[in-house]
Design a protein around this motif. Sequence first.
Motif, PDB file in Angstrom:
ATOM      1  N   TYR A   1      -2.272  -7.637   0.177  1.00 47.86           N
ATOM      2  CA  TYR A   1      -3.238  -6.658   0.683  1.00 47.86           C
ATOM      3  C   TYR A   1      -3.446  -5.538  -0.343  1.00 47.86           C
ATOM      4  O   TYR A   1      -4.581  -5.191  -0.669  1.00 47.86           O
ATOM      5  CB  TYR A   1      -2.742  -6.088   2.022  1.00 47.86           C
ATOM      6  N   VAL A   2      -2.358  -4.993  -0.851  1.00 50.45           N
ATOM      7  CA  VAL A   2      -2.450  -3.886  -1.817  1.00 50.45           C
ATOM      8  C   VAL A   2      -3.193  -4.320  -3.073  1.00 50.45           C
ATOM      9  O   VAL A   2      -4.049  -3.583  -3.585  1.00 50.45           O
ATOM     10  CB  VAL A   2      -1.047  -3.334  -2.152  1.00 50.45           C
TER      11      VAL A   2
ATOM     12  N   SER B   1      -1.929   0.356   4.078  1.00 54.83           N
ATOM     13  CA  SER B   1      -0.834  -0.428   3.494  1.00 54.83           C
ATOM     14  C   SER B   1       0.563   0.003   3.930  1.00 54.83           C
ATOM     15  O   SER B   1       1.429  -0.863   4.083  1.00 54.83           O
ATOM     16  CB  SER B   1      -0.952  -0.486   1.976  1.00 54.83           C
ATOM     17  N   PRO B   2       0.854   1.284   4.167  1.00 59.61           N
ATOM     18  CA  PRO B   2       2.204   1.626   4.637  1.00 59.61           C
ATOM     19  C   PRO B   2       2.564   0.979   5.980  1.00 59.61           C
ATOM     20  O   PRO B   2       3.737   0.771   6.267  1.00 59.61           O
ATOM     21  CB  PRO B   2       2.180   3.150   4.769  1.00 59.61           C
ATOM     22  N   LEU B   3       1.558   0.647   6.766  1.00 55.81           N
ATOM     23  CA  LEU B   3       1.839   0.008   8.060  1.00 55.81           C
ATOM     24  C   LEU B   3       2.449  -1.379   7.876  1.00 55.81           C
ATOM     25  O   LEU B   3       3.233  -1.825   8.707  1.00 55.81           O
ATOM     26  CB  LEU B   3       0.575  -0.070   8.908  1.00 55.81           C
ATOM     27  N   PHE B   4       2.092  -2.053   6.779  1.00 55.81           N
ATOM     28  CA  PHE B   4       2.689  -3.360   6.500  1.00 55.81           C
ATOM     29  C   PHE B   4       4.194  -3.227   6.277  1.00 55.81           C
ATOM     30  O   PHE B   4       4.964  -4.104   6.645  1.00 55.81           O
ATOM     31  CB  PHE B   4       2.034  -4.014   5.278  1.00 55.81           C
TER      32      PHE B   4
ATOM     33  N   CYS C   1       6.160  -1.381   7.788  1.00 54.82           N
ATOM     34  CA  CYS C   1       6.828  -1.270   9.089  1.00 54.82           C
ATOM     35  C   CYS C   1       7.207  -2.633   9.652  1.00 54.82           C
ATOM     36  O   CYS C   1       8.022  -2.720  10.560  1.00 54.82           O
ATOM     37  CB  CYS C   1       5.915  -0.580  10.100  1.00 54.82           C
ATOM     38  N   LEU C   2       6.597  -3.670   9.146  1.00 52.60           N
ATOM     39  CA  LEU C   2       6.805  -5.004   9.704  1.00 52.60           C
ATOM     40  C   LEU C   2       8.003  -5.714   9.107  1.00 52.60           C
ATOM     41  O   LEU C   2       8.336  -6.822   9.516  1.00 52.60           O
ATOM     42  CB  LEU C   2       5.533  -5.838   9.509  1.00 52.60           C
TER      43      LEU C   2
ATOM     44  N   PHE D   1       5.145 -10.135   1.361  1.00 53.57           N
ATOM     45  CA  PHE D   1       4.106 -10.824   0.606  1.00 53.57           C
ATOM     46  C   PHE D   1       2.720 -10.407   1.093  1.00 53.57           C
ATOM     47  O   PHE D   1       1.824 -10.163   0.284  1.00 53.57           O
ATOM     48  CB  PHE D   1       4.255 -12.345   0.709  1.00 53.57           C
ATOM     49  N   ALA D   2       2.542 -10.316   2.407  1.00 47.02           N
ATOM     50  CA  ALA D   2       1.252  -9.895   2.952  1.00 47.02           C
ATOM     51  C   ALA D   2       0.904  -8.489   2.480  1.00 47.02           C
ATOM     52  O   ALA D   2      -0.242  -8.205   2.134  1.00 47.02           O
ATOM     53  CB  ALA D   2       1.272  -9.953   4.480  1.00 47.02           C
TER      54      ALA D   2
END
Length: 168
Positions: free
Chosen positions: A61-62, A44-47, A49-50, A56-57
């Motif tokens: 996801y979380v 989830s931390p990679l999201f 970065c976006l 929202f994604a």
Amino acid sequence: MADLENEKTLRKIADAFKELAATVNSQTADMEVAPFSSACSFVSPLFGCLGIAFKFAEMDYVSKVDDLAEASKSIATLNAMLDRDIEGNCVRKAGSHTRNLLRVKRGLDMVKVLFEQILATDSISITFGQEELPPLLMPVCLVQIKQVMVATCRYKQAAINCEVEKVE
């Protein structure tokens, strides 16, 4: 310091998915829900970065990963979880564990594509705060995520096949 934290995040992802890949490759044990949801939670931390466009994604996801983690308290394996949803005729219903598993898989797909693009292009960079992600662990994460996604696809296909058999 932030660079060390980034490496820890990627190392956690790589280690967690390496363990899941070992389970998948053993073909003797069912994938347990708890380690699967735990490994997915590291992604989830990679999201983040976006940027804000993917907020929202990230939240979706979380919440799906959290649902799987909660389900792991009463359901041991992904197969058992799918069987329970099939028996309850709720595989396709919003909020079902099976549907949440599919959403998590799609999130992992997105991360996989992102990593592939990073590896294929020199001009793409991802940052945590002000620090750029170290690319060294990305191939390791990508391989492990791919192996687990293949297994997840098998679980989803099994659920679809079972649902079709019950209808016919």
